[in-house]
Write a protein that holds these residues in place. Structure first.
Motif, PDB file in Angstrom:
ATOM      1  N   HIS A  86      20.130   7.916  13.531  1.00 54.60           N
ATOM      2  CA  HIS A  86      21.276   8.447  13.039  1.00 54.60           C
ATOM      3  C   HIS A  86      21.210   8.925  11.438  1.00 54.60           C
ATOM      4  O   HIS A  86      20.856   8.418  10.584  1.00 54.60           O
ATOM      5  N   ARG A  87      21.505   9.894  11.340  1.00 51.56           N
ATOM      6  CA  ARG A  87      22.148  10.275   9.806  1.00 51.56           C
ATOM      7  C   ARG A  87      22.981   9.669   9.972  1.00 51.56           C
ATOM      8  O   ARG A  87      24.061  10.773   9.571  1.00 51.56           O
ATOM      9  N   LEU A  88      23.582   9.489   8.861  1.00 58.33           N
ATOM     10  CA  LEU A  88      24.795   8.354   8.132  1.00 58.33           C
ATOM     11  C   LEU A  88      25.033   9.098   6.948  1.00 58.33           C
ATOM     12  O   LEU A  88      24.532   8.287   5.893  1.00 58.33           O
ATOM     13  N   ASN A  89      25.568  10.622   7.051  1.00 56.52           N
ATOM     14  CA  ASN A  89      25.735  10.938   5.472  1.00 56.52           C
ATOM     15  C   ASN A  89      26.984  10.371   4.327  1.00 56.52           C
ATOM     16  O   ASN A  89      28.589  11.106   5.876  1.00 56.52           O
ATOM     17  N   ARG A  90      26.889  10.268   3.630  1.00 57.27           N
ATOM     18  CA  ARG A  90      28.539   9.540   3.838  1.00 57.27           C
ATOM     19  C   ARG A  90      28.831  10.087   1.639  1.00 57.27           C
ATOM     20  O   ARG A  90      29.769   9.520   1.080  1.00 57.27           O
ATOM     21  N   GLY A  91      27.892  11.798   2.326  1.00 53.30           N
ATOM     22  CA  GLY A  91      28.979  11.920   0.925  1.00 53.30           C
ATOM     23  C   GLY A  91      27.522  12.602  -0.091  1.00 53.30           C
ATOM     24  O   GLY A  91      27.249  13.221  -1.475  1.00 53.30           O
ATOM     25  N   LEU A  92      26.123  11.801   0.043  1.00 47.83           N
ATOM     26  CA  LEU A  92      24.888  12.036  -1.083  1.00 47.83           C
ATOM     27  C   LEU A  92      23.716  12.486  -0.177  1.00 47.83           C
ATOM     28  O   LEU A  92      23.157  11.878  -0.170  1.00 47.83           O
ATOM     29  N   GLY A  93      23.743  12.681   0.788  1.00 50.21           N
ATOM     30  CA  GLY A  93      22.454  12.892   1.779  1.00 50.21           C
ATOM     31  C   GLY A  93      22.280  11.771   2.226  1.00 50.21           C
ATOM     32  O   GLY A  93      22.847  10.760   2.495  1.00 50.21           O
ATOM     33  N   THR A  94      20.912  11.749   2.793  1.00 50.84           N
ATOM     34  CA  THR A  94      20.150  10.112   3.124  1.00 50.84           C
ATOM     35  C   THR A  94      18.834  10.320   2.474  1.00 50.84           C
ATOM     36  O   THR A  94      18.380  10.976   2.063  1.00 50.84           O
ATOM     37  N   ALA A  95      18.845   9.573   3.021  1.00 47.70           N
ATOM     38  CA  ALA A  95      16.907   8.918   2.303  1.00 47.70           C
ATOM     39  C   ALA A  95      15.839  10.347   2.680  1.00 47.70           C
ATOM     40  O   ALA A  95      15.445  10.217   2.669  1.00 47.70           O
ATOM     41  N   LEU A  96      16.332  11.032   4.133  1.00 47.72           N
ATOM     42  CA  LEU A  96      15.130  11.342   5.142  1.00 47.72           C
ATOM     43  C   LEU A  96      15.321  12.613   4.229  1.00 47.72           C
ATOM     44  O   LEU A  96      14.412  13.179   3.880  1.00 47.72           O
ATOM     45  N   ASP A  97      16.516  13.270   3.851  1.00 48.81           N
ATOM     46  CA  ASP A  97      16.039  14.759   3.067  1.00 48.81           C
ATOM     47  C   ASP A  97      15.603  14.498   1.609  1.00 48.81           C
ATOM     48  O   ASP A  97      15.831  15.438   0.992  1.00 48.81           O
ATOM     49  N   ARG A  98      15.148  13.612   0.867  1.00 44.90           N
ATOM     50  CA  ARG A  98      14.658  13.294   0.303  1.00 44.90           C
ATOM     51  C   ARG A  98      13.050  13.474  -0.069  1.00 44.90           C
ATOM     52  O   ARG A  98      12.295  13.481  -0.811  1.00 44.90           O
ATOM     53  N   LEU A  99      12.608  13.411   1.100  1.00 40.03           N
ATOM     54  CA  LEU A  99      11.426  13.278   1.882  1.00 40.03           C
ATOM     55  C   LEU A  99      10.696  14.490   2.111  1.00 40.03           C
ATOM     56  O   LEU A  99      10.931  15.729   2.153  1.00 40.03           O
ATOM     57  N   THR A 100       9.243  14.959   1.711  1.00 39.72           N
ATOM     58  CA  THR A 100       8.753  16.346   1.725  1.00 39.72           C
ATOM     59  C   THR A 100       8.456  17.145   2.632  1.00 39.72           C
ATOM     60  O   THR A 100       8.279  17.967   3.643  1.00 39.72           O
ATOM     61  N   ARG A 101       8.354  15.078   4.340  1.00 41.30           N
ATOM     62  CA  ARG A 101       8.798  16.114   5.214  1.00 41.30           C
ATOM     63  C   ARG A 101       9.722  14.800   6.131  1.00 41.30           C
ATOM     64  O   ARG A 101       9.210  13.810   5.824  1.00 41.30           O
ATOM     65  N   THR A 102       9.850  15.197   7.217  1.00 43.37           N
ATOM     66  CA  THR A 102      10.574  14.505   8.130  1.00 43.37           C
ATOM     67  C   THR A 102       9.804  14.880   9.715  1.00 43.37           C
ATOM     68  O   THR A 102      10.773  13.998  10.482  1.00 43.37           O
ATOM     69  N   ASP A 103       8.905  15.311  10.094  1.00 44.15           N
ATOM     70  CA  ASP A 103       8.424  15.191  10.533  1.00 44.15           C
ATOM     71  C   ASP A 103       8.186  13.830  11.812  1.00 44.15           C
ATOM     72  O   ASP A 103       7.681  13.342  10.938  1.00 44.15           O
ATOM     73  N   ALA A 104       8.313  14.231  13.463  1.00 41.85           N
ATOM     74  CA  ALA A 104       8.335  12.815  14.384  1.00 41.85           C
ATOM     75  C   ALA A 104       6.838  12.565  14.260  1.00 41.85           C
ATOM     76  O   ALA A 104       5.876  13.129  14.224  1.00 41.85           O
ATOM     77  N   PHE A 105       5.873  11.010  14.383  1.00 48.10           N
ATOM     78  CA  PHE A 105       4.558  10.946  14.236  1.00 48.10           C
ATOM     79  C   PHE A 105       4.842  11.126  15.660  1.00 48.10           C
ATOM     80  O   PHE A 105       5.299  10.097  16.568  1.00 48.10           O
ATOM     81  N   SER A 106       3.217  11.619  15.992  1.00 47.11           N
ATOM     82  CA  SER A 106       3.391  12.359  17.634  1.00 47.11           C
ATOM     83  C   SER A 106       2.441  10.870  18.437  1.00 47.11           C
ATOM     84  O   SER A 106       1.397  10.211  16.983  1.00 47.11           O
ATOM     85  N   GLY A 109       1.840  10.985   1.580  1.00 49.88           N
ATOM     86  CA  GLY A 109       2.479  12.186   2.372  1.00 49.88           C
ATOM     87  C   GLY A 109       4.330  13.003   2.125  1.00 49.88           C
ATOM     88  O   GLY A 109       3.946  13.682   2.986  1.00 49.88           O
ATOM     89  N   GLY A 110       4.389  11.660   1.851  1.00 50.76           N
ATOM     90  CA  GLY A 110       5.945  12.359   1.687  1.00 50.76           C
ATOM     91  C   GLY A 110       7.218  11.818   3.396  1.00 50.76           C
ATOM     92  O   GLY A 110       7.410  13.407   3.655  1.00 50.76           O
ATOM     93  N   SER A 111       6.487  11.022   3.729  1.00 50.91           N
ATOM     94  CA  SER A 111       6.946  11.568   5.336  1.00 50.91           C
ATOM     95  C   SER A 111       7.162  10.152   5.889  1.00 50.91           C
ATOM     96  O   SER A 111       6.574   9.214   6.025  1.00 50.91           O
ATOM     97  N   ILE A 112       7.626  10.050   7.079  1.00 49.30           N
ATOM     98  CA  ILE A 112       8.738   8.700   7.751  1.00 49.30           C
ATOM     99  C   ILE A 112       9.008   9.357   9.364  1.00 49.30           C
ATOM    100  O   ILE A 112       9.291  10.411   9.114  1.00 49.30           O
ATOM    101  N   GLY A 113       8.816   8.750   9.970  1.00 47.28           N
ATOM    102  CA  GLY A 113       8.730   8.753  11.501  1.00 47.28           C
ATOM    103  C   GLY A 113       8.939   7.644  11.827  1.00 47.28           C
ATOM    104  O   GLY A 113       9.209   6.392  12.055  1.00 47.28           O
ATOM    105  N   PHE A 114       9.773   7.453  13.171  1.00 45.60           N
ATOM    106  CA  PHE A 114      10.095   7.048  14.262  1.00 45.60           C
ATOM    107  C   PHE A 114       9.391   6.226  15.104  1.00 45.60           C
ATOM    108  O   PHE A 114       9.607   7.350  16.370  1.00 45.60           O
ATOM    109  N   PRO A 149       0.963  -1.363   0.052  1.00 42.03           N
ATOM    110  CA  PRO A 149      -0.182   0.068   0.262  1.00 42.03           C
ATOM    111  C   PRO A 149       1.227   1.337  -0.302  1.00 42.03           C
ATOM    112  O   PRO A 149       2.247   0.922  -0.258  1.00 42.03           O
ATOM    113  N   SER A 150      -0.134   2.443   0.390  1.00 41.28           N
ATOM    114  CA  SER A 150       1.274   3.405   0.444  1.00 41.28           C
ATOM    115  C   SER A 150       1.635   4.493   1.497  1.00 41.28           C
ATOM    116  O   SER A 150       2.670   5.201   1.550  1.00 41.28           O
ATOM    117  N   ARG A 151       1.150   3.173   2.957  1.00 44.81           N
ATOM    118  CA  ARG A 151       1.348   3.739   4.118  1.00 44.81           C
ATOM    119  C   ARG A 151       2.214   2.382   4.743  1.00 44.81           C
ATOM    120  O   ARG A 151       1.264   1.542   4.962  1.00 44.81           O
TER     121      ARG A 151
END
Length: 267
Positions: free
Chosen positions: A244-264, A224-229, A6-8
């Motif tokens: 942990h955002r492990l940037n190995r010179g290409l950013g991270t997968a979270l950087d390509r999302l429209t939102r990276t807010d944590a889920f309440s 929705g373009g978001s991910i939370g943990f 699905p989408s979520r």
């Protein structure tokens, strides 16, 4: 083997018999993300105190949340092959030393019991667990994300992955730098500080639940373009977790999302 819905999706990392943590996390997910399908990333059993109860919780979640899936982990595969009498004696002894002994005890098998008797006891105690293990997949995809227990061979297309790699892979997957066709959401490699890791091509959520007391879920909303943990904590708590955002010179997968807010978490 692969799906595009699905989408979520909620992905939950390695449980390893920590049924109390799984029950706590699922209870909060009922509030935070009702109805979302859950993808269990394998290694439900072994090492922790109550693998039988953990399997029960997985089974009830698959029934309650349509579209949910159990992906096979290497420890689950040991249990599956044991129940089908496909482990050699040396393999069985290795499995017992790697947490299989605790799994059998959770089903009520006495320590040192004859293996054939132990097999029959487990099958008689929870006859539904064998078909549950047989219904697993080793790899699923959802619109740009791939879900697997251990990892993938970065040199193979997603539909060309080998079963053994999906259950056991560490290198060269973990060290591979560069975008892949999908962001791979996986477990298998324990993160002993209890925090998930996100690179440009993978999201790692095995937060070593039995060791740390932290069981982690990644909530991925593709539409929705978001991910939370969300992760378990002390005294039965569940709270938003920061990876942990492990940037190995290409950013991270979270950087390509429209939102990276944590889920309440509703109270």
């Amino acid at each position: 083997m692969l799906t595009e819905s699905p989408s979520r999706v909620i992905a939950i990392g390695d449980v390893h018999g920590a049924s109390d943590l799984l029950e706590t996390l699922l209870g909060r997910l009922d509030q935070a993300a009702p109805g979302w399908p859950v993808y269990f990333l394998g290694d439900i059993v072994d090492r922790g105190p109550d693998s039988r109860r953990a399997m029960d919780l997985v089974e009830s979640t698959l029934e309650a949340r349509p579209g949910s899936k159990l992906l096979l982990g290497n420890h689950d595969d040991w249990l599956l092959r044991f129940l089908e009498d496909r482990l050699s004696l040396s393999e069985a002894m290795h499995w017992l030393a790697q947490g299989g002994g605790e799994t059998l005890q959770s089903y009520g098998v006495a320590p040192g019991a004859d293996l054939d008797e132990a097999r029959l006891h487990v099958l008689g105690t929870r006859p539904s667990h064998l078909p549950l293990l047989n219904s697993t997949s080793v790899l699923e995809s959802v619109d740009g994300f791939a879900f697997v227990h251990a990892g993938i061979d970065p040199l193979r297309q997603l539909d060309e992955q080998q079963r053994h790699d999906c259950l056991w892979m560490r290198e060269p997957f973990l060290g591979h730098v560069g975008l892949l066709g999908h962001v791979v959401v996986h477990g298998h490699t324990p993160l002993k500080d209890g925090r998930p890791v996100v690179t440009e091509n993978r999201i790692s959520i095995d937060t070593a639940a039995v060791l740390t007391g932290v069981l982690t879920a990644a909530l991925i909303d593709v539409a929705g373009g978001s991910i939370g943990f969300l992760a378990t904590g002390k005294a039965g708590s569940v709270s938003a977790a920061q990876p942990h955002r492990l940037n190995r010179g290409l950013g991270t997968a979270l950087d390509r999302l429209t939102r990276t807010d944590a889920f309440s978490i509703p109270r």
